[in-house]
Design a protein around this motif. Sequence first.
Motif, mmCIF file in Angstrom:
data_model
loop_
_atom_site.group_PDB
_atom_site.id
_atom_site.type_symbol
_atom_site.label_atom_id
_atom_site.label_comp_id
_atom_site.label_asym_id
_atom_site.label_seq_id
_atom_site.Cartn_x
_atom_site.Cartn_y
_atom_site.Cartn_z
ATOM 1 N N VAL A 34 0.707 -1.137 -0.333
ATOM 2 C CA VAL A 34 0.193 0.177 -0.004
ATOM 3 C C VAL A 34 0.724 0.854 0.140
ATOM 4 C CG1 VAL A 34 -1.947 1.368 1.491
ATOM 5 C CG2 VAL A 34 -1.482 -1.099 1.655
ATOM 6 N N ASN A 35 1.686 1.057 0.892
ATOM 7 C CA ASN A 35 3.003 1.949 0.533
ATOM 8 C C ASN A 35 3.769 3.072 -0.315
ATOM 9 O OD1 ASN A 35 2.485 2.974 3.582
ATOM 10 N ND2 ASN A 35 3.814 1.656 4.675
ATOM 11 N N ILE A 36 3.888 1.679 -1.032
ATOM 12 C CA ILE A 36 4.766 1.863 -2.374
ATOM 13 C C ILE A 36 3.936 2.199 -3.290
ATOM 14 C CG2 ILE A 36 6.428 0.134 -3.647
ATOM 15 C CD1 ILE A 36 7.047 -0.868 -0.842
ATOM 16 N N PHE A 37 2.753 1.383 -3.648
ATOM 17 C CA PHE A 37 1.669 1.658 -4.841
ATOM 18 C C PHE A 37 0.728 2.258 -4.807
ATOM 19 C CE2 PHE A 37 4.051 -2.727 -5.652
ATOM 20 C CZ PHE A 37 4.318 -2.705 -6.853
ATOM 21 N N HIS A 38 0.647 2.765 -3.307
ATOM 22 C CA HIS A 38 -0.301 4.161 -3.794
ATOM 23 C C HIS A 38 -1.629 3.848 -4.299
ATOM 24 C CE1 HIS A 38 3.505 6.043 -2.872
ATOM 25 N NE2 HIS A 38 2.968 6.302 -2.090
ATOM 26 N N GLN B 103 -5.134 -9.590 10.810
ATOM 27 C CA GLN B 103 -4.110 -9.094 10.394
ATOM 28 C C GLN B 103 -4.892 -8.628 9.038
ATOM 29 O OE1 GLN B 103 -0.170 -9.176 10.537
ATOM 30 N NE2 GLN B 103 -1.579 -9.064 12.861
ATOM 31 N N SER B 104 -5.219 -9.433 8.493
ATOM 32 C CA SER B 104 -6.377 -8.377 7.343
ATOM 33 C C SER B 104 -7.217 -7.635 7.795
ATOM 34 C CB SER B 104 -6.951 -9.365 6.437
ATOM 35 O OG SER B 104 -7.383 -10.368 7.171
ATOM 36 N N ASP B 105 -8.480 -7.881 9.005
ATOM 37 C CA ASP B 105 -9.092 -6.587 9.288
ATOM 38 C C ASP B 105 -7.740 -5.321 9.833
ATOM 39 O OD1 ASP B 105 -11.229 -8.184 9.033
ATOM 40 O OD2 ASP B 105 -11.122 -8.552 11.440
ATOM 41 N N MET B 106 -6.777 -5.198 9.859
ATOM 42 C CA MET B 106 -6.166 -4.445 10.565
ATOM 43 C C MET B 106 -5.826 -3.254 9.093
ATOM 44 S SD MET B 106 -3.654 -5.804 13.396
ATOM 45 C CE MET B 106 -2.272 -4.670 13.108
ATOM 46 N N LEU B 107 -4.688 -4.260 8.057
ATOM 47 C CA LEU B 107 -5.074 -3.788 6.885
ATOM 48 C C LEU B 107 -6.083 -3.030 6.320
ATOM 49 C CD1 LEU B 107 -2.712 -4.911 4.099
ATOM 50 C CD2 LEU B 107 -5.177 -4.437 2.979
ATOM 51 N N VAL B 108 -7.265 -3.780 5.841
ATOM 52 C CA VAL B 108 -8.775 -2.982 5.225
ATOM 53 C C VAL B 108 -9.261 -1.765 6.469
ATOM 54 C CG1 VAL B 108 -10.664 -3.307 5.252
ATOM 55 C CG2 VAL B 108 -9.287 -5.122 4.817
ATOM 56 N N LYS B 109 -8.871 -1.925 8.015
ATOM 57 C CA LYS B 109 -8.982 -0.664 8.846
ATOM 58 C C LYS B 109 -8.241 0.533 8.895
ATOM 59 C CE LYS B 109 -10.107 0.472 13.322
ATOM 60 N NZ LYS B 109 -9.536 0.322 14.677
ATOM 61 N N ILE C 191 -9.053 1.835 5.145
ATOM 62 C CA ILE C 191 -9.707 2.967 4.857
ATOM 63 C C ILE C 191 -9.695 4.365 5.888
ATOM 64 C CG2 ILE C 191 -12.397 3.070 5.988
ATOM 65 C CD1 ILE C 191 -12.773 0.276 5.743
ATOM 66 N N ASN C 192 -8.907 4.376 7.253
ATOM 67 C CA ASN C 192 -8.586 5.465 7.821
ATOM 68 C C ASN C 192 -7.979 6.611 6.678
ATOM 69 O OD1 ASN C 192 -9.760 4.379 10.255
ATOM 70 N ND2 ASN C 192 -7.505 3.830 11.011
ATOM 71 N N ARG C 193 -6.971 5.632 5.470
ATOM 72 C CA ARG C 193 -6.276 6.647 4.857
ATOM 73 C C ARG C 193 -6.423 7.252 3.707
ATOM 74 N NH1 ARG C 193 -0.256 3.391 4.349
ATOM 75 N NH2 ARG C 193 0.074 3.198 6.103
ATOM 76 N N GLY C 194 -7.893 6.813 3.513
ATOM 77 C CA GLY C 194 -9.087 6.896 2.230
ATOM 78 C C GLY C 194 -8.603 6.667 0.987
ATOM 79 N N ILE C 195 -8.971 4.792 1.142
ATOM 80 C CA ILE C 195 -8.113 4.323 0.318
ATOM 81 C C ILE C 195 -9.318 3.320 0.421
ATOM 82 C CG2 ILE C 195 -7.142 1.811 -0.220
ATOM 83 C CD1 ILE C 195 -4.807 3.823 0.929
ATOM 84 N N ILE C 196 -10.475 2.825 -0.659
ATOM 85 C CA ILE C 196 -12.036 2.203 -0.520
ATOM 86 C C ILE C 196 -11.165 0.305 0.188
ATOM 87 C CG2 ILE C 196 -13.260 0.871 -1.708
ATOM 88 C CD1 ILE C 196 -13.491 3.388 -3.314
ATOM 89 N N ALA C 197 -11.396 -0.024 1.183
ATOM 90 C CA ALA C 197 -10.255 -1.299 1.142
ATOM 91 C C ALA C 197 -11.400 -2.435 1.831
ATOM 92 C CB ALA C 197 -9.899 -1.104 1.800
ATOM 93 N N GLU C 198 -11.820 -3.830 1.461
ATOM 94 C CA GLU C 198 -12.530 -4.571 1.749
ATOM 95 C C GLU C 198 -12.027 -6.212 1.867
ATOM 96 O OE1 GLU C 198 -15.970 -4.519 -0.405
ATOM 97 O OE2 GLU C 198 -16.493 -6.834 0.113
ATOM 98 N N ARG C 199 -12.282 -7.116 2.973
ATOM 99 C CA ARG C 199 -11.678 -8.238 2.523
ATOM 100 C C ARG C 199 -13.292 -8.587 1.627
ATOM 101 N NH1 ARG C 199 -10.690 -10.642 7.810
ATOM 102 N NH2 ARG C 199 -13.226 -10.775 7.846
ATOM 103 N N LEU C 200 -12.576 -9.366 0.532
ATOM 104 C CA LEU C 200 -13.785 -10.476 -0.156
ATOM 105 C C LEU C 200 -13.963 -10.896 0.553
ATOM 106 C CD1 LEU C 200 -11.830 -8.958 -3.592
ATOM 107 C CD2 LEU C 200 -13.599 -8.345 -2.411
ATOM 108 N N TYR C 201 -15.801 -11.716 -0.088
ATOM 109 C CA TYR C 201 -15.730 -13.076 0.474
ATOM 110 C C TYR C 201 -17.692 -13.120 -0.355
ATOM 111 C CZ TYR C 201 -17.806 -16.733 3.639
ATOM 112 O OH TYR C 201 -18.748 -17.408 3.914
ATOM 113 N N GLY C 202 -16.807 -14.434 -1.472
ATOM 114 C CA GLY C 202 -17.985 -15.020 -2.009
ATOM 115 C C GLY C 202 -18.329 -14.348 -3.466
ATOM 116 N N GLU C 203 -18.889 -12.777 -3.492
ATOM 117 C CA GLU C 203 -18.630 -12.696 -4.466
ATOM 118 C C GLU C 203 -19.088 -11.118 -4.346
ATOM 119 O OE1 GLU C 203 -22.468 -13.416 -6.254
ATOM 120 O OE2 GLU C 203 -23.415 -11.680 -5.254
#
Length: 545
Positions: free
Chosen positions: A466-470, A502-508, A511-523
């Motif tokens: 995330v930090n490298i590819f923005h 760990q993935s919850d932390m990354l998603v959070k 989002i704090n940084r204004g990046i749309i983020a989510e852990r996918l599930y199903g579809e």
Amino acid sequence: MEKMYLKPNVVIEPLFDRWYAWSHLISPATSAMNIAGRHLKIIDSYIQSPKMHEAAVKSPKMLGGPFMDYKTERVEDVKVLRKDILEKSDTALAFAAAIAELDEMLKANAKGSSLEVLYPKVPDILKGYVELLYDLNNQPSYRFFEALLYKSKHYNKNSQSIALWITNNDERPFCLSTPRLDEPNVLHLPVPFDHPGIDQLSRMKRTPGSVAEIAKVLGVEDKDRAFFETLFTETAHPAYKKYEGSKARMRYFGHACILIETENVSILTDPVISYYGYESSVEHYSDIDIPDEIDYVLITHNHQDHILFETLLPLRHKIKNIIVPTSSTGALQDPNLKLMLNSIGFNNVIELRDMEEITHGNVTITGIPFTGEHSDLCVNSKLCFRVGIDNFTFLFVADSRVMEPALYRHIQSVIGDIDVLFLGMECDGAPLTWLYGPLLTQKISREHDQSRRLAGSDFERGMHLVNIFHPKEAYVYAMGQEPWLEFISSLRYTAESHPIVQSDMLVKECINRGIIAERLYGEKELFYNYEGYVRTPSSELLAVK
Ligand SMILES: [Fe+2]
């Protein structure tokens, strides 16, 4: 007779000696080692103590362990399977023993002097199939001439077969530990994977055909005809709707499987596709949502949940190109994917290396280095992918573990930032022996085994990307949590599991940084207006459900 469709929930299950087929059972050397070091070991253990196996599969802690999942005792049937395997596997077992012998011979004799004098000591069965080598630190080793092994008696097509059955739920035993014994309502056909009948049968999901004709092509015996006919229906399935927008459409099919479609090109990553028309607790896309032609299938690495024959074989007739990482190490643990796929009927395989790209109209597919997740073994057949549509870019890093961020900084300096990032975060990972154990000819200590894992990135490592590819958007794969994946991933997480935390932390954090983020599930379905985005880089919302 009227033309019929194949039912949408018919499974065409590829088997090898009745074990769930995966890539290491195709490449001749790894297949010999798995027959000896996995299949026969589990079989012998079950025959010795079926009760222990029955108890172990009930324990969630043992999920994915080397235990056969049979509720009732099937010892006699397993004994018959053992006999069949032994009858077919003389050569494979001799080959596996010779690999161990070769390792021993090199250890005893290769002390830094020329290896040429050791060729007479190579076991006969391996003579002409290996070159002896040192690394630069005088560690002896060897490489296989794999292409020749495929042309020899060591490539055993006779062990391949398919099982046809109808799935009504997602419950299946862990496939690496449980062979498929005879069961009612499962039809076994001795059809090798490159058989054109598999394409003809698979086509009948969309285009109706004659059941009598396909029965003949597949060699269905008269006694099995009545059951075979239950696999077909007169009812057409819901039709696939082609994406016709001027944007790109992304559809998540579960695990690391993503379909990107533009008006002109379709790209499918690590195909793992579930079925339509059965009870599943989770909504999902299925094979009815796959286009009639797939321009590019991208394979990131040679793990059984990323090269799933059960999905690939029925899609074979639709796949125009399949892109795989190049490997020419000749190492036992790193079989060449192109040779493997060619041998099972894929004749359209393109090998791609790090930073190499191919272009198709306004779409560019670039191979990006993939590190880790292979227990520090020398495995070159792994590759991340950057997909560019005009200037809009996706980066699929799959299970790559970012161990040295400088690598990705170097990559960023070449390819620039990316718009949408997809990553797996299975950051615990199984120990080395879980997957590669049958290939080892020496015992590995428990301590070493536990430290060398098949682990993807955790929060800290994922955040490097995330930090490298923005990215403007970051999506974490569901990491085998979809119910239809459990039979292959053997993973069942809770909210406290490390990869989930760990993935919850990354998603959070994203989002704090204004990046749309989510852990996918199903579809998941997203549309991208990449042209609009390129014109207005500051526009906030790129994704519109
Ligand atoms: Fe993996």
